[in-house]
Design an enzyme around this catalytic site. Structure first.
Site: not given
Ligand code: FAD
Length: 493
Positions: A39, A42, A45, A47, A50, A78, A338, A340
């Site tokens: 979406s 939405i 995150v 970030v 690394a 890195k 950790t 990713i």
């Molecule tokens: P998200 O990025 O949140 O993606 C969620 C997805 O689901 C999005 O595409 C969204 O649109 C979709 N979605 C949600 N609800 C719906 C819905 N109802 N309908 C349709 N789609 C929906 N990790 C590292 O390995 N190294 C780092 O340096 C690091 N730094 C970080 C720093 C911070 C402050 C934070 C909070 C996290 C950090 N992370 C880091 C973790 C890293 O950001 C995540 O592991 C990575 O971005 C994966 O996120 P995700 O894909 O699981 O979730």
């Protein structure tokens, strides 16, 4: 042979969604019919830039070309993390990904260095690690001997775009839409379909929940439960932004401890990502924001984002026909990068245990047990950074220093303190050398060590260590700068 799982639906298109899509499509090709729903409204995150060296294996397994990847994501190398102000204010140590010294049957070359130190040797342990010396000198090359252990920094949104292209080339269908309803089979509770705001319904045999912290399928629908680790890992908030960056690019992340948390600085080819991770019980969002603004290296490019999170893990990552990957499955705060790694380990495990013939309870149990062990062993290493502090200048650091830690970690620290022994657990991503660098970097010294080095004379041990140190220094001298490496490898100006 019958195949019950054919249609896979990936809910979410952040790093976890697109990593899952690329791996499933590249490994299983026409065996699966894959749809990813994300979406734009939405968003992600945004970030998470690394990484940990296991990303290299994930890329190799899935045929991802390093040069294309680094160019597309404006990535950098890195080799290490520089920890500043952790043991005491003013302290600095580097935790490199490489090993220290040579492999030894004792299980830790550092026993030789400890023995030499006890006999008056003054050379530093860190001088015996190639990656550490290269990181310090801002150097990098792709080498065969020694083969360097490294990870990357990259732009998370460009990484998702890059993986999307690779996935779509392999037939993954992408839908932009918001999931507003999750339908279950009335008799089994298995997920049947997800319904988008537009009214379109997408049916599937297996659902991968990559919807981030909200865990739309695994938690909101299937109620997997969450184990909160906030009493050990207090940070629950972060403010993040991007700044301009020019000049020499360091091949390491900086992790700088502040009064109630820490700040990351991640160099990319074209900018720096930075953020302040903190505990809202000890500092207000406003003060945390000001701490970040007072510690920038360049002008702001992209404005502040405030993120809230709960450190912990989903009690079950796989429930019925739904597997949670990424933030939907848990999060152990960003220290040591950790997340990713855990995403890619979870996907690799899913590839290995893929339930072609149906969601078998034995597969589910195996997946969940391994996932739990990986999260717990990773958690312990991160807690170590907070526990092993002598800082008492703020309530945050005093509480970290004085907290009661998990028995598994307490036992490891005591073993090291008393005997000098360290080990890598079966699901532990951190090597003995990683444990060593953080323990000693944060002033935990062992009272003893293995006596095998006693068969070697003072002169021999000293000469051996000196020769190793100077060979590394000479070799590092010949390596090009990290910035020059990127310029030629990624054709950047
Ligand atoms: P998200 O990025 O949140 O993606 C969620 C997805 O689901 C999005 O595409 C969204 O649109 C979709 N979605 C949600 N609800 C719906 C819905 N109802 N309908 C349709 N789609 C929906 N990790 C590292 O390995 N190294 C780092 O340096 C690091 N730094 C970080 C720093 C911070 C402050 C934070 C909070 C996290 C950090 N992370 C880091 C973790 C890293 O950001 C995540 O592991 C990575 O971005 C994966 O996120 P995700 O894909 O699981 O979730």
């Amino acid at each position: 042979m019958s195949q019950k799982i054919k249609k896979v639906v990936i809910a979410g298109g952040g790093t976890s969604g697109w990593c899952t899509a690329v791996a499933l499509s590249r490994q299983f090709g026409t065996l699966l019919d894959i749809t990813l729903i994300e979406s734009a409204e939405i968003g992600t995150v945004g970030v998470g830039e690394a990484t940990f060296p296991t990303i290299n294996s994930f890329h190799k397994i899935n045929g991802i070309d390093e040069q294309e990847f680094l160019t597309a994501t404006r990535g950098t190398i890195k080799l290490a993390i520089s920890f500043e102000n952790w043991g005491r204010k003013g302290d600095k140590y580097i935790h490199p990904f490489g090993s220290v010294g040579k492999p030894s049957w004792i299980g830790g070359f550092y026993h030789y260095w400890l023995a030499a130190k006890a006999r008056g040797y003054e050379g530093e342990l860190e001088d015996l690690c190639f990656e550490r010396q290269a990181a310090k000198a801002h150097k990098f090359a792709l080498m065969e001997n020694p083969r360097l252990n490294y990870a990357y920094h990259f732009d998370a949104s460009l990484y998702a775009k890059f993986l999307r292209k690779l996935s779509e080339e392999k037939g993954v269908k992408r839908l932009d839409g918001k999931i507003v309803e999750v339908k279950q089979h009335p008799d089994t509770g298995f997920i049947k379909s997800v319904v988008l705001e537009s009214g379109v319904s997408i049916e599937g045999d297996l659902f991968i929940d990559c919807t981030g912290f909200r865990g739309l399928l695994i938690e909101q629908t299937l109620k997997a439960g969450y184990e909160n680790w906030g009493h050990w890992l207090r940070n629950d908030s972060a403010v993040a932004l991007q700044t301009e960056f020019s000049g020499d690019i360091p091949p390491y992340t900086r992790a700088i401890a502040h009064d109630a948390g820490w700040q990351w600085k991640i160099p990319l080819q074209h900018r720096q990502g930075t953020g302040h991770v903190y505990s809202s019980a000890y500092i207000s969002d406003e003060d945390a924001r000001n701490t970040l603004l007072n510690n920038l290296d360049g002008d702001i490019r992209v404005e502040l984002r405030l993120l809230k999170f709960n450190t912990g893990r989903r009690k079950q990552a796989w429930v019925k026909n739904c597997v949670a990957v990424g933030l939907a499955g848990g999060f152990i705060e960003p220290l040591e990068s950790t997340s990713i790694h855990l995403i890619q380990m979870g996907i690799t495990r899913l590839l290995q245990l893929f339930p072609f013939e149906g969601c078998n309870e034995h597969l589910i149990r195996r997946y969940n047990e391994q996932s739990r062990a990986e999260y717990e062993e990773t958690r312990d290493f991160i807690i170590l950074h907070y526990k092993a502090t002598e800082r008492d200048d703020t309530p945050y650091w005093r509480d970290c220093r004085d907290m009661v830690i998990p028995d598994s970690l307490a036992g490891r620290i005591e073993l090291f303190k008393e005997t000098g022994h360290l080990y890598q657990g079966p699901n532990d991503i951190f090597s003995v050398d990683s444990w060593l660098q953080v323990l000693m970097g944060q002033r935990i010294e062992p009272r003893s060590y293995h006596h095998a080095p006693h068969v070697i004379s003072d002169e021999e041990i000293r000469a051996g260590l000196d020769s190793m140190r100077s060979k590394i220094a000479e070799a590092v001298e010949k390596v090009p700068s990290h910035t020059d490496f990127l310029k030629s490898y990624c054709a950047i100006s």
